[in-house]
Write an enzyme that holds these catalytic residues in place. Structure first.
Site, PDB file in Angstrom:
ATOM      1  CG  PHE A  75      -1.797   1.130   1.317  1.00  0.00           C
ATOM      2  CD1 PHE A  75      -2.812   1.533   0.461  1.00  0.00           C
ATOM      3  CD2 PHE A  75      -1.510   2.026   2.344  1.00  0.00           C
ATOM      4  CE1 PHE A  75      -3.451   2.505   0.474  1.00  0.00           C
ATOM      5  CE2 PHE A  75      -2.190   3.286   2.603  1.00  0.00           C
ATOM      6  CZ  PHE A  75      -3.247   3.589   1.526  1.00  0.00           C
ATOM      7  CD  GLN A  76      -0.497   6.216   1.237  1.00  0.00           C
ATOM      8  OE1 GLN A  76       0.210   6.214   2.155  1.00  0.00           O
ATOM      9  NE2 GLN A  76      -1.483   6.898   0.635  1.00  0.00           N
ATOM     10  CE  LYS A 114       4.774   4.019   9.959  1.00  0.00           C
ATOM     11  NZ  LYS A 114       3.335   3.613  10.089  1.00  0.00           N
TER      12      LYS A 114
END
Lengths: 567, 156
Positions: A112-113, A162
């Site tokens: 996702f993204q 992240k």
């Protein structure tokens, strides 16, 4: 000291002396935003679109000469930032853009993204990094700032997964970089400089051709002195407007597609081009085989790849404009005879008399050029002027009395509509004491109009002067000249209520149809201290002239303003 | 301006993305790649790329400068006096006249390097131009598969 990757990002930003970061949070960059929340060493400006964040950082960098910093999340956050990166890349603007990325374990899984940020940005950044381990992060951040600001400046992307911003590790911010493969050269070759000086002394019609590199290298005082010592005439590119100063008698004009007659003729007839941080762009040269046919060329550029790229160069000098001009001056001072170029200066003065930069002013309808001149009269050298892209940009470049570099901020290389407003916000952050005016069009302003909210929220009283001709003006002009007046999709008659639009976002709006109203509006806007739209109804069919048709020879210009008052 | 063939060596930091940076540069700026090889330089943090390209004088000059401009590029060598080698592997049916092919191989610095029940593989290592000749010469034996390595070069 032990800290998280997110803290390291903030510590590096602080260590680099950055006072303002422009950005927009999202999933993959949240760890860093959490640290931003906890600190107050730098300010974060929340734009309302990632593209605007990068343009704002860009405007900040152009206005101050410092590295601009923007922060975005992964995926769409990053892709929105790409236009900003490309804009900065084309104009060699130092930026560090930090983007979040999906965690390392998800890279390559179409998470996702997730998007391949380094892959997409490779052709529009000076350099980019995907951080693969926390250990590398401090070094990469240090290198990013160094690479952005050194040599030929440019944007650098640091893409951080992240999990790396969430991980704890030892932080030592390096004092210096160790990049054996990257050694920019600032000092020009002395022998080459000496030869170039000889060429200037022996020339009959030398011409300084000043480009954006002169602004980036903060060389304007030395360049003015170089011109003055030899009484050598000078032309400026779009990116160099202001280097010579508004009242300088040696300043012939801007050259290129919409350059002045005298400037383009000077370039066509000179016997020695002294190129100072310019790159012989196609909008400057016109048809290459007809370009400056009588000239030898001294080309001073910090990027060797610019030298000999489009034209053959007789005196190549790789180095920083400021450093090289300083050296040139020391050699030139005793040798040069300003009287030698007297005839040349007279010829250029005659060209300027023959076809000065003019427009037919009119009482029935406001001419866009008048607006530019009027802003110049009212705020002059004090203001910072940004612009979007199109007719208004060219009129601003032609008619504004720019008196110093970094006063004029525009997207010259990429030609990015929607650049001006966010860049103005960045410039205002960099110079809060200055009046910042974005000269824009009714087409361009809508391509980042959401920044009204950013400006209002942060009390950034940027003034947007919309030269409103209800057209996508520059494209309309080409359609008039080259497409038999078939105005395909350029009629912008359907418009928002500009005043209400500005007010809805917390700003102020003025609708202006007369010169008096314009004066009042601009004065009120300057005093009002709020983000402002001044919507000026201007002559719909005014053209930017002179014009060298694309691919034509520089000396073949369309000159006359045939259209009279038709308001 | 006439197009010329050039062999260019690029010494780059042996790091992620570096091949993409180089090949992307050629693709983005419209330069030709005839062949490109890359491998680490033993005992260092660098890799050696050998690129064979084609272009006029201005294009070649730009290629060299643009390669040099990449941050991980340490050195760009535009070869003039060089030793240049390319390798080719060619697979033939076992029915092919192996002795004739072997004789040809020897003329081009090669040999038969592998054989199985249905096929055998010939190898030659020589200048790129001679490798092209070799491939031409063995065409009449109807090779089943041809793999060229691309050029490696070293300045003398």
């Amino acid at each position: 000291m032990k800290m998280s990757g997110a803290q390291m990002v903030c510590e590096a930003i602080i260590a680099e002396g950055v006072k303002t970061v422009f950005g927009y949070p999202g999933g993959a960059i949240m760890n860093v935003y959490d640290e931003i929340y906890k600190q107050n060493a730098f300010r974060h400006i929340l734009t309302r679109h990632e593209q605007a964040a990068v343009h704002a950082a860009d405007g900040y960098a152009r206005a101050t000469g410092e590295v601009g910093v923007a922060m975005v999340t992964s995926g769409p956050g990053f892709t929105n930032a790409v236009t900003g990166l490309a804009t900065a890349y084309m104009d060699s603007i130092p930026l560090v853009v930090i983007s979040g990325q999906v965690p390392l374990s998800l890279i390559g899984t179409d998470g996702f993204q997730e998007i391949d940020a380094v892959g997409i940005s490779r052709p529009c950044t000076k350099h980019n990094y995907l951080v693969r381990s926390l250990e590398d992060l401090p070094r990469i951040l240090k290198e990013a700032f160094y690479i952005a600001r050194s040599g030929r400046p440019g944007p650098v992307l640091v893409d951080i997964p992240k999990d790396i911003t969430g991980e704890m590790g030892e932080f030592h911010y390096p004092n210096k970089v160790d990049l054996p493969t990257y050694k920019p050269r600032y000092k020009g070759n002395d022998r080459q400089i000496k030869k170039a000086v000889e060429a200037i002394v022996n020339a009959k019609k030398p011409l300084l051709y000043i480009g954006g590199g002169a602004v980036l290298s903060d060389a304007y005082e030395l360049i003015r002195e170089l011109a003055n010592v030899g009484q050598i005439p000078a032309v400026e590119t779009l990116m160099a407007r202001g280097v010579m100063g508004a009242e300088n008698p040696l300043f012939i004009g801007m050259l290129g597609m919409h350059g002045s007659y005298a400037a383009n003729m000077a370039m066509s007839e000179t016997d020695l081009i002294i190129s100072l941080g310019a790159r012989f762009d196609d909008r400057v040269t016109g048809k290459l085989s007809e370009f400056a046919r009588y000239a030898d060329i001294i080309h001073i550029d910090i990027d060797p790849a610019n030298i000999g790229k489009l034209v053959d160069v007789d005196y190549p000098i790789v180095g920083d404009v400021k450093t090289v001009v300083e050296k040139m001056l020391s050699m030139l001072r005793e040798k040069v005879d300003p009287d030698r170029y007297q005839v040349w200066r007279e010829i250029l003065a005659r060209y300027d008399e023959l076809h000065p930069l003019l427009y037919n002013d009119c009482d029935d309808v406001i001419k866009p050029q008048w607006v530019i001149e009027r802003i110049g009269e009212l705020v002059g050298e004090e203001a910072i002027i940004t612009s979007d892209v199109g007719q208004h940009q060219m009129w601003a470049a032609q008619f504004y009395p720019f008196d110093r570099p970094r006063q004029w901020i525009n997207s010259g290389g990429l030609g990015t509509m929607g650049f001006g407003f966010p860049a103005a916000l960045g410039a205002k952050m960099g110079h809060p004491e200055k009046t910042v005016i974005n000269i824009t069009g009714d087409g361009s302003i809508l391509m980042n109009v959401q920044e009204l909210v950013t400006a209002a929220e942060n009390e950034l009283p940027v003034i947007n002067v919309i030269l409103n001709n209800h057209f996508l003006g520059m494209v309309r002009q080409w359609q008039t000249f080259f497409y038999d007046k078939r105005y395909s999709e350029t009629d912008l008659s359907y418009q928002p209520n500009w005043k209400m639009l500005a007010e809805a976002c917390g700003g102020v709006g003025y609708d202006v149809t007369t010169k008096e109203e314009f004066d009042t509006a601009l004065k009120s806007a300057i005093e009002g201290g709020k983000v402002t739209f001044i919507n000026v109804a201007v002559d719909r069919f005014e053209n930017v002239l002179p014009m060298v048709p694309a691919g034509g020879a520089l000396y073949n210009m369309l000159l006359e303003h045939k259209d009279q008052c038709d308001g | 301006m006439d197009k010329v063939r050039r062999v260019i060596s690029v010494i780059v930091a042996n790091e992620a993305q570096v091949l993409a940076r180089v090949s992307g540069l050629f693709a983005g700026r419209g330069y030709n790649i005839d062949s490109l090889t890359v491998a680490p330089i033993p005992g260092s943090n660098f890799s050696h790329m050998t690129i064979v390209t084609r272009g006029n004088r201005r294009v070649i000059e730009q290629i060299v400068k643009q390669l040099h401009k990449l941050i991980p590029t340490y050195k760009v060598i535009e070869h003039e006096e060089m030793v240049e080698k390319e390798m080719v592997l060619i697979k033939f049916s076992i029915e092919s006249p192996i002795a004739e092919i072997q004789a040809l191989c020897q003329a081009y610095n090669g040999s038969i390097v592998n054989a199985g029940p249905d096929m055998f593989i010939a190898m030659a290592a020589d200048e790129a131009g001679r490798i092209a000749h070799f491939i031409e010469a063995v065409e009449r034996y109807h090779p089943m598969e041809i793999v060229r390595s691309g050029v490696v070069a070293m300045e003398r």
